[in-house]
Structures are given as C-alpha cells and as structure tokens.
Design an enzyme around this catalytic site. Structure first.
Site, short mmCIF file in Angstrom:
data_model
loop_
_atom_site.label_atom_id
_atom_site.label_comp_id
_atom_site.label_asym_id
_atom_site.label_seq_id
_atom_site.Cartn_x
_atom_site.Cartn_y
_atom_site.Cartn_z
N LEU A 1 0.85 -1.18 0.00
CA LEU A 1 0.00 0.00 0.00
C LEU A 1 0.89 1.24 0.00
O LEU A 1 1.82 1.34 0.81
CB LEU A 1 -0.87 -0.02 1.26
CG LEU A 1 -2.02 0.93 1.39
CD1 LEU A 1 -3.11 0.58 0.38
CD2 LEU A 1 -2.60 0.86 2.80
N CYS A 2 0.62 2.17 -0.92
CA CYS A 2 1.32 3.45 -0.94
C CYS A 2 0.27 4.56 -0.87
O CYS A 2 -0.81 4.36 -0.34
CB CYS A 2 2.20 3.56 -2.18
SG CYS A 2 1.28 3.58 -3.74
N TYR A 3 0.56 5.73 -1.42
CA TYR A 3 -0.40 6.84 -1.38
C TYR A 3 -1.58 6.61 -2.32
O TYR A 3 -2.74 6.73 -1.93
CB TYR A 3 0.28 8.15 -1.76
CG TYR A 3 1.34 8.57 -0.79
CD1 TYR A 3 1.02 9.23 0.38
CD2 TYR A 3 2.68 8.30 -1.04
CE1 TYR A 3 1.99 9.61 1.29
CE2 TYR A 3 3.66 8.68 -0.15
CZ TYR A 3 3.31 9.34 1.01
OH TYR A 3 4.29 9.71 1.90
#
Length: 107
Positions: A64-66
């Site tokens: 998960l990133c931005y």
C-alpha cells in the site's frame, strides 16, 4: 510469481481481514505516523531486512502506498527479494481511507 499483480481495495481488505496476506505500507514515516491501517507493517529501507527475515516468504504481501503507483515498484522489488506472491493495492491509502475510514489509527 515473476510479476506482481494488482488487487482491488475490496479484495485486499478481505484477504487481510481473513489473515490470508500481510499488508505493508510504504508511505513516508510522517504519513504513516499520522494515520495507517491497523496492523499494517511500515516497510521502509530500514525495516526491509527485518521484514524479510521475519516474514514467511510464501505468505502473500499486499503493498500500500499513497495512490497505488509506488506500490507497483515495491511489489516487484519484493519478488526479487524472495517474496513468492506480491500485490499492489489499487488506489492506495487515500482510496482505502475514503472507502473504509474507520480502519485507521495513528501513532
């Protein structure tokens, strides 16, 4: 698995809640501290060696990133480090927060 796959927020949430996969958050430390998913592992260059040493590499990893862009490169990199199955979560943390706002915590 030679190539990472993408996974929808809904699919990722279900796999995570069922304990079928681990969720790692690759956002910067300040963003992670301000809010992250309960139980997510904060994966950074500094925490990567410990994660790889302690994680069952056969267990799927969801990154998960931005917004779901940087997670693609990170998921592919994890495969080169021995992780057998890696996913990039579509939409990232921002989309997850909008869809499931009560599942976050701060440090």
């Amino acid at each position: 698995m030679d190539q990472f796959a993408t996974i929808s927020m809904e699919q990722a949430r279900e796999r995570w809640r069922q304990g079928e996969a681990v969720l790692v958050d690759i956002r910067d430390p300040q963003s992670f501290a301000a809010g992250h998913l309960r139980g997510a592992f904060h994966l950074t260059n500094d925490t990567l060696p410990a994660f790889l040493a302690q994680h069952d590499l056969a267990r799927p990893v969801m990154v998960l990133c931005y917004h779901g862009n940087s997670s693609k490169g990170a998921a592919q990199y994890l495969l080169t480090q021995g992780v057998e199955v890696a996913y990039s979560v579509d939409g990232g943390f921002d989309a997850w927060l909008k869809a499931f706002p009560l599942e976050t915590e701060s440090l």
